[in-house]
Design a protein around this motif. Sequence first.
Motif, mmCIF file in Angstrom:
data_model
loop_
_atom_site.group_PDB
_atom_site.id
_atom_site.type_symbol
_atom_site.label_atom_id
_atom_site.label_comp_id
_atom_site.label_asym_id
_atom_site.label_seq_id
_atom_site.Cartn_x
_atom_site.Cartn_y
_atom_site.Cartn_z
ATOM 1 N N PRO A 115 0.806 -1.234 0.000
ATOM 2 C CA PRO A 115 0.000 0.000 0.000
ATOM 3 C C PRO A 115 0.837 1.280 0.000
ATOM 4 O O PRO A 115 0.361 2.326 -0.432
ATOM 5 N N ASP A 116 2.070 1.213 0.473
ATOM 6 C CA ASP A 116 2.934 2.394 0.535
ATOM 7 C C ASP A 116 3.663 2.657 -0.783
ATOM 8 O O ASP A 116 4.260 3.719 -0.939
ATOM 9 N N ARG A 149 3.272 -6.191 -10.148
ATOM 10 C CA ARG A 149 2.223 -7.022 -10.752
ATOM 11 C C ARG A 149 2.719 -7.673 -12.034
ATOM 12 O O ARG A 149 2.434 -8.830 -12.306
ATOM 13 N N SER A 182 4.326 3.430 -4.810
ATOM 14 C CA SER A 182 3.679 4.257 -5.835
ATOM 15 C C SER A 182 2.949 3.342 -6.815
ATOM 16 O O SER A 182 3.214 2.135 -6.872
ATOM 17 N N GLU A 183 2.064 3.916 -7.598
ATOM 18 C CA GLU A 183 1.328 3.118 -8.583
ATOM 19 C C GLU A 183 2.289 2.481 -9.592
ATOM 20 O O GLU A 183 2.099 1.352 -10.017
ATOM 21 N N ARG A 184 3.337 3.189 -9.937
ATOM 22 C CA ARG A 184 4.333 2.661 -10.880
ATOM 23 C C ARG A 184 5.039 1.428 -10.297
ATOM 24 O O ARG A 184 5.262 0.443 -10.987
ATOM 25 N N GLN A 185 5.390 1.494 -9.007
ATOM 26 C CA GLN A 185 6.036 0.352 -8.346
ATOM 27 C C GLN A 185 5.084 -0.844 -8.265
ATOM 28 O O GLN A 185 5.484 -1.977 -8.491
ATOM 29 N N ARG A 186 3.814 -0.582 -7.920
ATOM 30 C CA ARG A 186 2.834 -1.666 -7.851
ATOM 31 C C ARG A 186 2.622 -2.307 -9.225
ATOM 32 O O ARG A 186 2.520 -3.522 -9.334
ATOM 33 N N ALA A 187 2.597 -1.490 -10.265
ATOM 34 C CA ALA A 187 2.424 -2.018 -11.625
ATOM 35 C C ALA A 187 3.613 -2.895 -12.010
ATOM 36 O O ALA A 187 3.439 -3.958 -12.621
#
Length: 120
Positions: free
Chosen positions: A40-41, A51, A43-48
């Motif tokens: 959850p901490d 994934r 960034s969206e780029r890191q989560r993408a």
Amino acid sequence: MSEIDLRLRELRAILTETLPYELPFGFTNDNLFLSELKMPDFSERQRAALRKIRKQNSDYTKPFLFKINRTLRSRNTLGIIHPTLQLRIAKFYSDFENTIIQSCARSTFSIRHPANNLRA
């Protein structure tokens, strides 16, 4: 129980149950475990990126084959399951924890069996 505590409980199998014991010292799932907790901490780029690496919806995952010396002339090959499958195993253990404990409690002929050591 907080959301973090529930997530810790769900992911604990990653640290204890998904890797072979014969791996070299220092080879652990600590980073996989921590990255799941800190998701959850990110960034969206890191989560993408995570994934994409983990191929969340993929049915195909390739194990990492690891060779260790057995004797001076022979080696064993260990297969380490893909991190995506390790996460699925942890989820399975979490979802069916009570059923596994109940089913394994029927026999006393096990060297290692699950037990309910956590208090909810």
